[in-house]
Motif scaffolding. Structure first.
Motif, PDB file in Angstrom:
ATOM      1  N   GLY A 204       5.382  64.193 -13.571  1.00  0.00           N
ATOM      2  CA  GLY A 204       5.175  64.300 -14.994  1.00  0.00           C
ATOM      3  C   GLY A 204       6.505  63.971 -15.863  1.00  0.00           C
ATOM      4  O   GLY A 204       6.252  63.507 -16.856  1.00  0.00           O
ATOM      5  N   ASP A 205       7.779  63.934 -15.189  1.00  0.00           N
ATOM      6  CA  ASP A 205       8.943  63.450 -16.165  1.00  0.00           C
ATOM      7  C   ASP A 205       8.757  61.876 -16.359  1.00  0.00           C
ATOM      8  O   ASP A 205       8.016  61.201 -15.442  1.00  0.00           O
ATOM      9  N   ILE A 206       9.371  61.528 -17.282  1.00  0.00           N
ATOM     10  CA  ILE A 206       9.222  60.197 -17.741  1.00  0.00           C
ATOM     11  C   ILE A 206      10.607  59.591 -17.844  1.00  0.00           C
ATOM     12  O   ILE A 206      11.381  59.946 -18.465  1.00  0.00           O
ATOM     13  N   ILE A 207      10.548  58.233 -16.949  1.00  0.00           N
ATOM     14  CA  ILE A 207      11.841  57.564 -17.327  1.00  0.00           C
ATOM     15  C   ILE A 207      11.519  56.660 -18.375  1.00  0.00           C
ATOM     16  O   ILE A 207      10.525  55.578 -18.194  1.00  0.00           O
ATOM     17  N   THR A 208      12.203  56.594 -19.497  1.00  0.00           N
ATOM     18  CA  THR A 208      12.006  55.446 -20.499  1.00  0.00           C
ATOM     19  C   THR A 208      13.216  54.390 -20.356  1.00  0.00           C
ATOM     20  O   THR A 208      14.375  54.602 -19.720  1.00  0.00           O
ATOM     21  N   HIS A 209      12.994  53.099 -20.999  1.00  0.00           N
ATOM     22  CA  HIS A 209      13.891  51.911 -20.702  1.00  0.00           C
ATOM     23  C   HIS A 209      13.802  51.575 -19.357  1.00  0.00           C
ATOM     24  O   HIS A 209      14.893  51.100 -18.605  1.00  0.00           O
ATOM     25  N   CYS A 210      12.630  51.675 -18.673  1.00  0.00           N
ATOM     26  CA  CYS A 210      12.382  51.431 -17.285  1.00  0.00           C
ATOM     27  C   CYS A 210      12.886  50.043 -16.737  1.00  0.00           C
ATOM     28  O   CYS A 210      12.835  49.598 -15.642  1.00  0.00           O
ATOM     29  N   TYR A 211      12.594  48.961 -17.569  1.00  0.00           N
ATOM     30  CA  TYR A 211      13.057  47.779 -17.201  1.00  0.00           C
ATOM     31  C   TYR A 211      14.229  47.197 -18.042  1.00  0.00           C
ATOM     32  O   TYR A 211      14.130  45.959 -18.284  1.00  0.00           O
ATOM     33  N   ASN A 212      15.310  47.830 -18.260  1.00  0.00           N
ATOM     34  CA  ASN A 212      16.199  47.503 -18.972  1.00  0.00           C
ATOM     35  C   ASN A 212      17.060  46.481 -17.648  1.00  0.00           C
ATOM     36  O   ASN A 212      16.819  46.881 -16.780  1.00  0.00           O
ATOM     37  N   GLY A 213      18.040  45.741 -18.355  1.00  0.00           N
ATOM     38  CA  GLY A 213      18.527  44.716 -17.847  1.00  0.00           C
ATOM     39  C   GLY A 213      19.897  45.182 -17.127  1.00  0.00           C
ATOM     40  O   GLY A 213      20.801  44.062 -16.727  1.00  0.00           O
ATOM     41  N   LYS A 214      20.376  46.375 -17.534  1.00  0.00           N
ATOM     42  CA  LYS A 214      21.725  46.847 -17.238  1.00  0.00           C
ATOM     43  C   LYS A 214      22.131  46.993 -15.780  1.00  0.00           C
ATOM     44  O   LYS A 214      21.162  47.152 -14.999  1.00  0.00           O
ATOM     45  N   PRO A 215      23.297  47.046 -15.330  1.00  0.00           N
ATOM     46  CA  PRO A 215      23.610  47.276 -13.800  1.00  0.00           C
ATOM     47  C   PRO A 215      22.892  48.723 -13.285  1.00  0.00           C
ATOM     48  O   PRO A 215      22.337  48.539 -12.013  1.00  0.00           O
ATOM     49  N   ASN A 216      22.644  49.565 -13.934  1.00  0.00           N
ATOM     50  CA  ASN A 216      22.192  51.006 -13.626  1.00  0.00           C
ATOM     51  C   ASN A 216      20.614  50.731 -13.849  1.00  0.00           C
ATOM     52  O   ASN A 216      19.941  51.809 -14.484  1.00  0.00           O
ATOM     53  N   ARG A 217      19.867  49.839 -13.401  1.00  0.00           N
ATOM     54  CA  ARG A 217      18.468  49.448 -13.585  1.00  0.00           C
ATOM     55  C   ARG A 217      17.431  50.147 -12.445  1.00  0.00           C
ATOM     56  O   ARG A 217      18.306  50.324 -11.221  1.00  0.00           O
ATOM     57  N   ILE A 218      16.281  49.915 -12.509  1.00  0.00           N
ATOM     58  CA  ILE A 218      15.387  50.425 -11.336  1.00  0.00           C
ATOM     59  C   ILE A 218      15.483  49.425 -10.007  1.00  0.00           C
ATOM     60  O   ILE A 218      15.123  50.024  -8.955  1.00  0.00           O
ATOM     61  N   ALA A 308      -1.005  56.853 -21.778  1.00  0.00           N
ATOM     62  CA  ALA A 308      -0.267  57.424 -22.775  1.00  0.00           C
ATOM     63  C   ALA A 308      -0.716  58.820 -23.023  1.00  0.00           C
ATOM     64  O   ALA A 308       0.157  59.833 -23.153  1.00  0.00           O
ATOM     65  N   ALA A 309      -1.981  59.042 -23.194  1.00  0.00           N
ATOM     66  CA  ALA A 309      -2.412  60.532 -23.702  1.00  0.00           C
ATOM     67  C   ALA A 309      -2.085  61.490 -22.470  1.00  0.00           C
ATOM     68  O   ALA A 309      -1.824  62.622 -22.504  1.00  0.00           O
ATOM     69  N   ASP A 310      -2.412  61.031 -21.136  1.00  0.00           N
ATOM     70  CA  ASP A 310      -2.053  61.721 -19.877  1.00  0.00           C
ATOM     71  C   ASP A 310      -0.491  61.977 -19.962  1.00  0.00           C
ATOM     72  O   ASP A 310      -0.094  63.183 -19.652  1.00  0.00           O
ATOM     73  N   ALA A 311       0.302  61.197 -20.283  1.00  0.00           N
ATOM     74  CA  ALA A 311       1.660  61.215 -19.987  1.00  0.00           C
ATOM     75  C   ALA A 311       2.188  62.301 -20.936  1.00  0.00           C
ATOM     76  O   ALA A 311       3.224  63.080 -20.722  1.00  0.00           O
ATOM     77  N   LEU A 312       1.626  62.322 -22.245  1.00  0.00           N
ATOM     78  CA  LEU A 312       1.951  63.159 -23.235  1.00  0.00           C
ATOM     79  C   LEU A 312       1.140  64.490 -23.387  1.00  0.00           C
ATOM     80  O   LEU A 312       1.295  65.429 -24.314  1.00  0.00           O
TER      81      LEU A 312
END
Length: 377
Positions: A204-218, A308-312
């Motif tokens: 249930g935790d949410i990782i936001t900015h999941c598609y960022n282009g920084k070195p510390n990315r998914i 979104a409703a489920d996540a929130l």
């Protein structure tokens, strides 16, 4: 006699349906009798889509915030969005003021409470661990039930300073002490390393900015999903887009989606500057970008409604079901060539654009600027 009947609304699968609303709730969905009456009737003639109201699960709309601020209705109903969740603009010090301001909005507004008592008044709110006041968080949540729906921790180097992973450890403690509210975690530049962050997260935790282009990315340098993110996803951790000014890369999104790593929620991370100057502009613009990286209309709409409703954890939102809150977004998909820009300044060609025509909130129809000029209303 219903309050509102919408006839011949198009679903994302192309089928047509009628929708009846009474007392702010969906009263009937399907084929209504021809003689069913309402105080207001909209006949969409099969030309306009109707989905459950769009939910933007990451915005910044506390108007008094000195860095990231906006008006809830400018990023909400004016853009066809019926519900927004502010992602940590306020902490325990000013969330009560934020709540009072939102009562004037036509848009449904909820808040992730920043674990720092000041919220985002500087860019480094978690560089001082004394900013994290567990009692203050607990009391703020108790004072604002139903408004504070989660907590927010921004876990990038510019925010945490020399504290590394410690603010997230504290955030997980706060979460456990407050009925396991959803925790949204911002990822950006390291330290802390994304693997450290991911290994602490639970269902249930949410990782936001999941598609960022920084070195510390998914994705690893080889373009495959990090093992720590695989483990996190297997535990039920959720991926949120959180496009923003600096946190969305077409390249990363396309590589990930090609491997089946879809977002659970599509959100904008919108505030006044990236709304007016880009690259965000609106939730609809962000949603439209995902057609360019391989997602379908149904997948995109699910990311801003039921998912979104489920996540929130908003069970009355996000679904066209009898008894649910009567929130709708009426929109068109216009097939015209587009050029979209990501947060890295890179562009991608698109063939279609989602254009919201109206937001229906608790059965009240609010036209967008595009909707005011449409001939269907």
């Amino acid at each position: 006699m219903y309050d509102l009947i919408i006839r011949q609304a198009k679903s994302t699968d192309g089928s047509l349906t009628d929708i009846a609303i009474q007392g702010g709730k969906f009263a009937a969905i399907g084929t209504l009798a021809p003689d069913a009456t309402a105080r207001q009737t909209l006949d969409l003639q099969g030309k306009v889509y109707a989905s459950a109201g769009w939910i933007d699960s990451h915005v910044h709309c506390y108007p008094k915030s000195p860095i990231y601020h906006d008006d809830a209705d400018l990023i909400g109903v004016a853009c066809g969005v019926t519900t927004v969740a502010d992602a940590g603009s306020t902490g325990a010090n000013d969330v009560d003021d934020f709540y009072k301001i939102t009562r004037e909005a036509k848009t449904n507004v909820f808040a992730f409470l920043n674990i720092a008592r000041t919220g985002i008044v500087t860019q480094n709110e978690l560089a001082d661990m004394a900013q994290i006041d567990k009692v203050g968080v607990r009391d703020a949540i108790a004072r604002n039930p139903g408004f504070i729906i989660g907590i927010k921790a921004r876990m990038s180097s510019s925010v945490v300073g020399q504290n590394g992973i410690k603010p997230l450890v504290r955030a997980k403690e706060i979460q456990q002490e407050n009925n396991d509210l959803p925790l949204m975690v911002h990822i950006g530049n390291n330290p802390p390393n994304l693997d450290e962050i991911a290994d602490l997260l639970t269902s249930g935790d949410i990782i936001t900015h999941c598609y960022n282009g920084k070195p510390n990315r998914i994705l690893s340098p080889e373009g495959v999903l990090r093992d720590s993110i695989k483990r996190a996803l297997s535990r039920g951790v959720l991926l949120d887009v959180g496009h923003g000014t600096a946190s969305f890369s077409f390249e990363v999104a396309e590589l990930a989606i090609r491997q089946g790593i879809l977002p659970h929620t599509i959100s904008s991370d919108i505030y006044c500057r990236n709304r007016m100057n880009g690259p965000v502009h609106s939730l609809a613009t962000v949603m439209s970008k995902f057609f360019s990286v391989g997602m379908t209309l149904t997948q995109v709409i699910d990311c801003v409604t039921s998912h979104a409703a489920d996540a929130l954890r908003l069970p009355a939102k996000g679904r066209l079901e009898v008894g649910a809150d009567a929130d709708l977004t009426l929109f068109e998909q216009r097939f015209v060539p587009q050029v979209f820009v990501d947060s890295e300044g890179q562009s991608a060609k698109g063939e279609s654009l989602l254009v919201p025509l109206a937001a229906v909130v608790a059965g009240v129809t609010l036209l967008t600027e595009e909707g005011k000029s449409a001939h269907v209303f």
